[in-house]
Design a protein around this motif. Structure first.
Motif, short mmCIF file in Angstrom:
data_model
loop_
_atom_site.label_atom_id
_atom_site.label_comp_id
_atom_site.label_asym_id
_atom_site.label_seq_id
_atom_site.Cartn_x
_atom_site.Cartn_y
_atom_site.Cartn_z
N TYR A 198 4.77 -7.25 0.19
CA TYR A 198 3.33 -7.52 -0.40
C TYR A 198 3.45 -7.42 -1.95
CZ TYR A 198 -1.21 -6.48 -2.45
OH TYR A 198 -2.19 -6.24 -2.96
N PHE A 199 4.48 -6.30 -2.50
CA PHE A 199 4.39 -6.19 -3.85
C PHE A 199 5.35 -7.00 -4.54
CE2 PHE A 199 3.24 -1.72 -2.28
CZ PHE A 199 1.88 -1.76 -3.19
N MET A 257 -4.75 16.50 5.65
CA MET A 257 -5.03 15.93 4.70
C MET A 257 -4.30 14.28 4.74
SD MET A 257 -3.21 17.14 0.82
CE MET A 257 -3.87 16.42 -0.49
N ILE A 258 -5.18 13.40 3.99
CA ILE A 258 -4.67 11.87 4.06
C ILE A 258 -3.25 11.76 2.97
CG2 ILE A 258 -5.49 9.59 3.70
CD1 ILE A 258 -8.46 10.54 3.73
N LYS A 259 -2.54 11.12 3.43
CA LYS A 259 -1.50 11.05 2.53
C LYS A 259 -1.14 9.36 2.64
CE LYS A 259 0.02 14.93 1.48
NZ LYS A 259 -0.35 15.16 0.10
N LYS A 260 -0.60 9.03 1.11
CA LYS A 260 -0.60 7.69 1.02
C LYS A 260 0.37 7.06 2.12
CE LYS A 260 -1.42 7.97 -3.84
NZ LYS A 260 -0.74 8.26 -4.93
N ASN A 261 1.07 7.88 2.91
CA ASN A 261 1.85 6.99 3.85
C ASN A 261 0.92 6.78 5.26
OD1 ASN A 261 1.97 9.61 5.04
ND2 ASN A 261 3.96 9.90 4.56
N SER A 262 -0.18 7.04 5.04
CA SER A 262 -1.13 7.00 6.08
C SER A 262 -1.57 5.34 6.02
CB SER A 262 -2.28 7.62 6.04
OG SER A 262 -2.32 8.97 6.14
N TYR A 263 -1.16 4.74 5.07
CA TYR A 263 -1.49 3.54 4.76
C TYR A 263 -0.37 2.50 4.49
CZ TYR A 263 -5.98 5.30 2.76
OH TYR A 263 -7.10 6.01 2.58
N SER A 264 -0.63 1.33 5.05
CA SER A 264 0.80 0.51 4.70
C SER A 264 0.29 -0.97 4.18
CB SER A 264 1.60 0.22 6.16
OG SER A 264 0.52 -0.36 6.97
N VAL A 265 1.18 -1.77 3.79
CA VAL A 265 0.75 -2.94 3.28
C VAL A 265 1.69 -3.89 3.92
CG1 VAL A 265 0.04 -2.21 0.98
CG2 VAL A 265 2.65 -2.71 1.30
N PRO A 266 1.21 -5.44 3.88
CA PRO A 266 2.10 -6.36 4.76
C PRO A 266 3.44 -6.64 4.12
CG PRO A 266 -0.03 -7.24 4.09
CD PRO A 266 -0.12 -5.98 3.26
N LEU A 276 2.73 -9.76 -4.98
CA LEU A 276 1.73 -9.25 -5.92
C LEU A 276 2.15 -9.42 -7.45
CD1 LEU A 276 -1.10 -7.97 -6.22
CD2 LEU A 276 0.24 -5.72 -6.45
#
Lengths: 126, 168
Positions: A13-14, A1-10, A17
């Protein structure tokens, strides 16, 4: 399952933003503020239109009649017979000889109104 | 700073991350999500004066974000079609070249399979599978009946299974 921690941001970033997003009101301007700005002008325009309509109603309500009623008749005919109506120009028998349109008048009218060359030719050779 | 700006800033503070991740699960790439999140907040700012307090702020924001994401995916598809390029390799490059994706090979394949789905099915699948939303929540955001969402999710799952089987 894809979890949000599979993604990262610079990094950071927030934070960046948030500062970008909170700058939107300054960049865009407020619709409410825009409405506040234009509403006095709209009110003024509405008043002007209202006074025009009111004025027109007063004038229409009581037209000053001449003794023989000629002005009134003239106004009635002005509404009924459009002088630019080509059919009227060609078929009117009421038209006074001195007021009748010449061939040249007709041709120049046709040219100005963008009539076809055939129609202009037809009237030129008449 | 007026009341509207204060309210907008509070929304930014409370929802920026949640909306970003919501958009990211729909478009996958960080660059696209970054562009979209700014467009979404511009829409929110412009629509905020007409927002009725009785509606749920969370649902309202998610609906704006979802609709913007669907429009974005649609625009992207049209652009790809107009440039006569095939969608699949372009999408694969996006996820393969995304430096902000840390998933394993299977996750990568799953994302590629999701990207091949039509926009609405893709959104339904992402909301249900990745964001783990309930059908009722999804129904409120997408304005679609629960039954239709269940059917859409089922079809999406079948397509994804087939797509992954083929790629492995």
């Amino acid at each position: 399952m894809i979890k949000k921690n599979s993604y990262s941001v610079p990094e950071g970033y927030f934070d960046n933003l948030e500062s970008k997003l909170t700058a939107i009101p300054q960049m865009q301007g407020s619709k409410a503020r825009r409405w506040e700005k234009i509403s006095p002008y709209l009110a003024l325009a509405a008043c002007f239109c209202f006074s025009l309509v009111l004025g027109k109603m007063i004038i229409k309500g009581g037209p000053a009649l001449d003794e023989d009623g000629s002005t009134y008749q003239e106004m009635v005919y002005a509404d009924l017979i459009p002088y630019t109506e080509p059919l009227y120009i060609f078929t009117s028998t009421d038209a006074d000889e001195s007021e009748a349109l010449s061939q040249e008048d007709i041709i120049s009218y046709l040219i100005e109104s963008g009539a076809s060359i055939e129609l202009i030719d037809y009237h030129t050779n008449k | 700073m007026n009341d509207l700006e204060l309210r907008f800033n509070q929304i930014v503070k409370d929802y920026k991350e949640r909306l970003y991740w919501h958009v990211r699960t729909l478009v996958f790439s960080h660059e696209d999500a970054d562009d979209l999140i700014q467009e979404i907040f511009i829409k929110v700012w412009n629509a905020l004066p007409s927002f009725r307090e009785e509606s749920n702020l969370y649902t309202w924001l998610y609906r704006i974000a979802t609709n913007e994401s669907i429009n974005f995916l649609r625009r992207k598809k049209i652009r790809a079609a107009l440039s006569f390029s095939s969608l699949t390799p372009q999408h694969e490059n996006i996820i393969d070249g995304d430096t902000y994706f840390n998933g394993d090979e299977l996750e990568r394949e799953l994302i590629k399979a999701i990207q091949k789905l039509p926009e609405k099915q893709r959104v339904v699948f992402s909301l249900k599978y990745i964001e783990e939303m309930t059908y009722e929540e999804m129904s409120e955001i997408l304005g679609t009946s629960v039954g239709a969402l269940k059917a859409s999710y089922h079809i999406a799952c079948e397509k994804i299974k087939k797509s992954i089987k083929l790629s492995l």
